[in-house]
Design a protein around this motif. Structure first.
Motif, PDB file in Angstrom:
ATOM      1  N   ASP A  81      16.648 -70.886 -10.197  1.00 25.98           N
ATOM      2  CA  ASP A  81      15.772 -70.620 -11.200  1.00 25.98           C
ATOM      3  C   ASP A  81      14.771 -69.481 -10.645  1.00 25.98           C
ATOM      4  O   ASP A  81      14.452 -69.254  -9.515  1.00 25.98           O
ATOM      5  CB  ASP A  81      15.404 -71.324 -12.150  1.00 25.98           C
ATOM      6  CG  ASP A  81      14.278 -72.458 -11.274  1.00 25.98           C
ATOM      7  OD1 ASP A  81      13.942 -72.100 -10.468  1.00 25.98           O
ATOM      8  OD2 ASP A  81      14.362 -73.712 -11.663  1.00 25.98           O
TER       9      ASP A  81
ATOM     10  N   GLU B 177      22.108 -74.223  -7.599  1.00 21.48           N
ATOM     11  CA  GLU B 177      21.562 -73.398  -8.655  1.00 21.48           C
ATOM     12  C   GLU B 177      20.202 -72.997  -8.349  1.00 21.48           C
ATOM     13  O   GLU B 177      19.287 -73.785  -7.929  1.00 21.48           O
ATOM     14  CB  GLU B 177      21.743 -74.075 -10.005  1.00 21.48           C
ATOM     15  CG  GLU B 177      23.213 -74.409 -10.439  1.00 21.48           C
ATOM     16  CD  GLU B 177      23.363 -74.704 -11.690  1.00 21.48           C
ATOM     17  OE1 GLU B 177      22.497 -75.067 -12.410  1.00 21.48           O
ATOM     18  OE2 GLU B 177      24.647 -75.260 -11.801  1.00 21.48           O
TER      19      GLU B 177
ATOM     20  N   TYR C 157      25.462 -61.223 -10.770  1.00 18.20           N
ATOM     21  CA  TYR C 157      26.038 -62.668 -10.451  1.00 18.20           C
ATOM     22  C   TYR C 157      25.214 -63.678 -11.019  1.00 18.20           C
ATOM     23  O   TYR C 157      23.932 -63.635 -10.971  1.00 18.20           O
ATOM     24  CB  TYR C 157      26.319 -62.666  -9.105  1.00 18.20           C
ATOM     25  CG  TYR C 157      27.266 -61.876  -8.362  1.00 18.20           C
ATOM     26  CD1 TYR C 157      28.561 -61.829  -8.511  1.00 18.20           C
ATOM     27  CD2 TYR C 157      26.934 -60.920  -7.272  1.00 18.20           C
ATOM     28  CE1 TYR C 157      29.454 -60.975  -7.971  1.00 18.20           C
ATOM     29  CE2 TYR C 157      27.666 -59.995  -6.930  1.00 18.20           C
ATOM     30  CZ  TYR C 157      29.052 -59.952  -7.172  1.00 18.20           C
ATOM     31  OH  TYR C 157      29.745 -59.037  -6.752  1.00 18.20           O
ATOM     32  N   PRO C 158      25.786 -64.886 -11.173  1.00 19.86           N
ATOM     33  CA  PRO C 158      24.953 -66.006 -11.725  1.00 19.86           C
ATOM     34  C   PRO C 158      24.198 -66.550 -10.419  1.00 19.86           C
ATOM     35  O   PRO C 158      24.604 -66.190  -9.468  1.00 19.86           O
ATOM     36  CB  PRO C 158      25.967 -66.913 -12.191  1.00 19.86           C
ATOM     37  CG  PRO C 158      27.163 -66.809 -11.411  1.00 19.86           C
ATOM     38  CD  PRO C 158      27.294 -65.262 -11.341  1.00 19.86           C
ATOM     39  N   TRP C 159      23.075 -67.001 -10.865  1.00 19.58           N
ATOM     40  CA  TRP C 159      21.948 -67.464  -9.744  1.00 19.58           C
ATOM     41  C   TRP C 159      22.367 -68.557  -9.182  1.00 19.58           C
ATOM     42  O   TRP C 159      21.938 -70.025  -9.301  1.00 19.58           O
ATOM     43  CB  TRP C 159      20.596 -67.676 -10.038  1.00 19.58           C
ATOM     44  CG  TRP C 159      20.142 -66.119 -10.552  1.00 19.58           C
ATOM     45  CD1 TRP C 159      20.722 -65.058 -10.432  1.00 19.58           C
ATOM     46  CD2 TRP C 159      18.765 -65.985 -11.145  1.00 19.58           C
ATOM     47  NE1 TRP C 159      19.905 -64.095 -11.002  1.00 19.58           N
ATOM     48  CE2 TRP C 159      18.882 -64.498 -11.468  1.00 19.58           C
ATOM     49  CE3 TRP C 159      17.712 -66.901 -11.525  1.00 19.58           C
ATOM     50  CZ2 TRP C 159      17.638 -64.029 -12.317  1.00 19.58           C
ATOM     51  CZ3 TRP C 159      16.594 -66.268 -12.186  1.00 19.58           C
ATOM     52  CH2 TRP C 159      16.638 -64.838 -12.440  1.00 19.58           C
ATOM     53  N   VAL C 160      23.669 -68.685  -8.123  1.00 21.42           N
ATOM     54  CA  VAL C 160      24.054 -69.803  -7.559  1.00 21.42           C
ATOM     55  C   VAL C 160      24.719 -69.412  -6.264  1.00 21.42           C
ATOM     56  O   VAL C 160      25.277 -68.577  -6.484  1.00 21.42           O
ATOM     57  CB  VAL C 160      25.450 -70.255  -8.531  1.00 21.42           C
ATOM     58  CG1 VAL C 160      26.237 -71.698  -7.629  1.00 21.42           C
ATOM     59  CG2 VAL C 160      25.106 -70.710 -10.102  1.00 21.42           C
TER      60      VAL C 160
END
Length: 122
Positions: free
Chosen positions: A49, A47, A37-40
């Motif tokens: 990082d 969001e 999954y995207p880091w959101v």
């Protein structure tokens, strides 16, 4: 007394243990979810990082931490705040039950019933 320099065998043992730990961890559901999954955050859309990734958690949708399908269908990434809120809602559901009626009943009250009769009485 001077400190002894670690032997190469102790370094090799520590390094081997670290590699084994890294491989084992890479197979864990958190690492799998972070790859899938995207880091959101799935709720507030914050969001992440590498600097703040520790604040992103893996939430088990069905609240069963033993249910970890490799396709990630039981996981969602949530920030620590939304994750706490989700577990609070679940605890309240378990403790107090649902606050939503399961079946919506049809309205039976008719404010205009006998309106003509009421108008004729005046």
């Amino acid at each position: 007394m001077s400190p002894q320099k670690p032997s190469s065998t102790s370094f090799d043992q520590v390094r081997a243990a670290q590699i084994e730990y890294n491989n084992k961890r890479a197979k864990g559901y958190r690492e799998q979810a972070l790859k899938l999954y995207p880091w959101v955050c799935g709720r507030c859309t914050r969001e992440f990082d590498r600097k703040n990734l520790s604040e992103l958690t893996v939430h088990h949708v069905d609240h069963n931490h033993d249910n970890n399908p490799s396709d990630g269908s039981n996981w969602e990434l949530l920030c620590i705040y939304c994750h706490d809120e989700e577990h609070t809602k679940f605890e309240n559901l378990v403790r107090y039950g649902s606050t939503v009626d399961k079946e919506v009943k049809a309205a039976t009250y008719n404010p205009f019933a006998d309106l003509k009769a009421k108008m004729n009485n005046n």
